[in-house]
Design a protein around this motif. Structure first.
Motif, PDB file in Angstrom:
ATOM      1  N   GLN A   1     -45.685 -28.942 -46.524  1.00  0.00           N
ATOM      2  CA  GLN A   1     -44.961 -30.147 -46.910  1.00  0.00           C
ATOM      3  C   GLN A   1     -43.951 -30.587 -45.854  1.00  0.00           C
ATOM      4  N   VAL A   2     -43.779 -29.768 -44.836  1.00  0.00           N
ATOM      5  CA  VAL A   2     -42.852 -30.102 -43.764  1.00  0.00           C
ATOM      6  C   VAL A   2     -43.586 -30.061 -42.430  1.00  0.00           C
ATOM      7  N   THR A   3     -43.511 -31.143 -41.694  1.00  0.00           N
ATOM      8  CA  THR A   3     -44.129 -31.216 -40.374  1.00  0.00           C
ATOM      9  C   THR A   3     -43.110 -30.818 -39.313  1.00  0.00           C
ATOM     10  N   VAL A   4     -43.486 -29.906 -38.435  1.00  0.00           N
ATOM     11  CA  VAL A   4     -42.618 -29.528 -37.322  1.00  0.00           C
ATOM     12  C   VAL A   4     -42.803 -30.565 -36.219  1.00  0.00           C
ATOM     13  N   ASP A   5     -41.732 -31.258 -35.845  1.00  0.00           N
ATOM     14  CA  ASP A   5     -41.886 -32.331 -34.862  1.00  0.00           C
ATOM     15  C   ASP A   5     -41.998 -31.776 -33.441  1.00  0.00           C
ATOM     16  N   ALA A   6     -42.348 -32.679 -32.512  1.00  0.00           N
ATOM     17  CA  ALA A   6     -42.620 -32.271 -31.128  1.00  0.00           C
ATOM     18  C   ALA A   6     -41.420 -31.575 -30.491  1.00  0.00           C
ATOM     19  N   LYS A   7     -40.212 -32.070 -30.783  1.00  0.00           N
ATOM     20  CA  LYS A   7     -39.014 -31.470 -30.199  1.00  0.00           C
ATOM     21  C   LYS A   7     -38.857 -30.027 -30.667  1.00  0.00           C
ATOM     22  N   ALA A   8     -39.039 -29.801 -31.980  1.00  0.00           N
ATOM     23  CA  ALA A   8     -38.886 -28.450 -32.529  1.00  0.00           C
ATOM     24  C   ALA A   8     -39.985 -27.527 -32.014  1.00  0.00           C
ATOM     25  N   ILE A   9     -41.189 -28.058 -31.852  1.00  0.00           N
ATOM     26  CA  ILE A   9     -42.276 -27.243 -31.295  1.00  0.00           C
ATOM     27  C   ILE A   9     -41.929 -26.802 -29.877  1.00  0.00           C
ATOM     28  N   GLY A  10     -41.463 -27.742 -29.068  1.00  0.00           N
ATOM     29  CA  GLY A  10     -41.083 -27.422 -27.696  1.00  0.00           C
ATOM     30  C   GLY A  10     -39.978 -26.391 -27.632  1.00  0.00           C
ATOM     31  N   GLN A  11     -38.975 -26.527 -28.514  1.00  0.00           N
ATOM     32  CA  GLN A  11     -37.866 -25.572 -28.541  1.00  0.00           C
ATOM     33  C   GLN A  11     -38.351 -24.193 -28.972  1.00  0.00           C
ATOM     34  N   GLY A  12     -39.262 -24.154 -29.946  1.00  0.00           N
ATOM     35  CA  GLY A  12     -39.798 -22.882 -30.405  1.00  0.00           C
ATOM     36  C   GLY A  12     -40.600 -22.172 -29.327  1.00  0.00           C
ATOM     37  N   LEU A  13     -41.403 -22.925 -28.617  1.00  0.00           N
ATOM     38  CA  LEU A  13     -42.189 -22.338 -27.538  1.00  0.00           C
ATOM     39  C   LEU A  13     -41.292 -21.804 -26.427  1.00  0.00           C
ATOM     40  N   GLN A  14     -40.240 -22.552 -26.122  1.00  0.00           N
ATOM     41  CA  GLN A  14     -39.333 -22.126 -25.061  1.00  0.00           C
ATOM     42  C   GLN A  14     -38.527 -20.896 -25.482  1.00  0.00           C
ATOM     43  N   ALA A  15     -38.087 -20.858 -26.725  1.00  0.00           N
ATOM     44  CA  ALA A  15     -37.222 -19.772 -27.182  1.00  0.00           C
ATOM     45  C   ALA A  15     -37.996 -18.497 -27.497  1.00  0.00           C
ATOM     46  N   GLU A  16     -39.181 -18.628 -28.130  1.00  0.00           N
ATOM     47  CA  GLU A  16     -39.894 -17.441 -28.600  1.00  0.00           C
ATOM     48  C   GLU A  16     -41.313 -17.327 -28.059  1.00  0.00           C
ATOM     49  N   GLY A  17     -41.763 -18.349 -27.354  1.00  0.00           N
ATOM     50  CA  GLY A  17     -43.120 -18.308 -26.808  1.00  0.00           C
ATOM     51  C   GLY A  17     -44.190 -18.638 -27.826  1.00  0.00           C
ATOM     52  N   LYS A  18     -43.789 -18.965 -29.051  1.00  0.00           N
ATOM     53  CA  LYS A  18     -44.747 -19.320 -30.087  1.00  0.00           C
ATOM     54  C   LYS A  18     -44.029 -20.096 -31.186  1.00  0.00           C
ATOM     55  N   VAL A  19     -44.815 -20.781 -32.020  1.00  0.00           N
ATOM     56  CA  VAL A  19     -44.264 -21.480 -33.166  1.00  0.00           C
ATOM     57  C   VAL A  19     -45.329 -21.520 -34.259  1.00  0.00           C
TER      58      VAL A  19
END
Length: 342
Positions: free
Chosen positions: A216-234
């Motif tokens: 029910q919640v879409t992860v937006d492009a900004k949050a995806i990018g931050q997740g990949l940078q911080a943890e290497g995955k999302v």
């Protein structure tokens, strides 16, 4: 003019009849008994609420606090919540009502966690711990009030919503297994508001285990990018599939668009699309399922203009859980697709 004794009696009976007319006469529209527990014979279901997924607080085996009007060690349970408030027929005692519920629950395999049948056992504290104001939020109520049934208080009425009391209060809390699921159940019976109503009231709360609706919640492009940078995955729970299927559902479009957006914004980015399952089914079946779902996501991203050499699909079945698979909610968390940096 002096009224005869017969005339006075007739007048009294007419006054009582008028007062009784204020009492509810029908169930709340759209309400129904819970499938696992039917009502005490002749009762009206005058308060009702159902939530598809919510959290409720129940007492554990230690019951209520010895010093405060609250549960000693409350246990939070989550799932589909049904709340019911019944009025028993006029003249039925809380004890008779409670014993009948108790008998029916025992016959169905109910396992009590805690209960009380007197003030000494904690029933007054349990009444306050239930907190009728909070428990009654969002409930729909039948039309009518609680009129006095005795002649000494003729004409008096009390509001219906959550009109429980600690007068003749009894409570039981525990679990009931039905259809392979373990339900949490709380039942509280007392006089409805006070002894002058001559009615017993019963409040029942049933929580059925159910996974929280996801996607029910879409992860937006900004949050995806931050997740990949911080943890290497999302992890992306907005990618939806039917049970046992690999075709991605149309409702996943918004999430796919955001995934494509972050990849277009970073042309050098290469990612793995990793499918995960819960532990239901065989390892081989789950490997095939997770791989198929990952490939469906890769294909959907390719349709959105992402080069195939930037994407790799991998399925890892249930080898990397993020929650225990012992509950429906845990299994729902484990069913996911992740974007992982290559």
């Amino acid at each position: 003019m002096t009224l005869t004794r017969t005339a006075l009696a007739l007048l009294a009976s007419l006054t009582v009849a008028t007062a009784q007319a204020d009492a509810p006469k029908a169930d709340v529209p759209g309400s129904a008994d819970h499938p696992v527990l039917k009502r005490f014979t002749g009762s009206l279901l005058v308060g009702y609420a159902q939530q598809e997924w919510e959290q409720r607080s129940f007492p554990d085996a230690s019951g209520v606090s010895k010093t405060e009007d609250k549960f000693n060690r409350p246990v939070n349970v989550e799932g589909k919540v049904t709340r019911l408030y019944y009025l028993a027929p006029l003249g039925k005692s809380p004890l008779e009502v409670f014993r009948n519920y108790q008998q029916a629950l025992t016959a169905a395999g109910f396992k009590p966690t805690w209960g009380c049948e007197s003030e000494a056992q904690g029933c007054t504290k349990a009444y306050f711990a239930i907190d009728g104001y909070e428990r009654g939020k969002g409930m729909r109520w039948a039309e009518g009030d609680l009129p006095a049934a005795d002649s000494a208080h003729r004409g008096s009425t009390w509001a219906l919503p959550m009109a429980l009391s600690y007068d003749q209060a009894r409570m039981t809390v525990g679990t009931l297994t039905s259809g392979g699921r373990t339900l949490n159940l709380l039942l509280f019976t007392s006089m409805a508001e006070n002894e002058h109503t001559n009615r017993a009231a019963t409040y029942i709360e049933i929580v059925e285990p159910k996974a929280m609706p996801t996607g029910q919640v879409t992860v937006d492009a900004k949050a995806i990018g931050q997740g990949l940078q911080a943890e290497g995955k999302v992890a992306l729970y907005g990618l939806l599939f039917d049970t046992g299927k690999t075709d991605i559902k149309p409702e996943s479009g918004k999430q796919l668009d955001q995934m494509a957006a972050v990849l277009k914004a970073q042309p050098a980015l290469k990612v793995l699309i990793v499918g995960h399952t819960d532990n239901v089914g065989s390892i081989d079946a789950n490997l095939a399922l997770s791989q198929g779902r990952a490939q469906s996501v890769v294909a959907a991203l390719a349709q959105r203009g992402i080069a195939a050499n930037r994407l790799q699909a991998r399925g890892v079945a249930n080898f990397a859980p993020v929650a225990a698979n012992g509950s429906e909610d845990g299994r729902a968390k484990n069913r996911r697709v992740e974007m992982v940096l290559q």
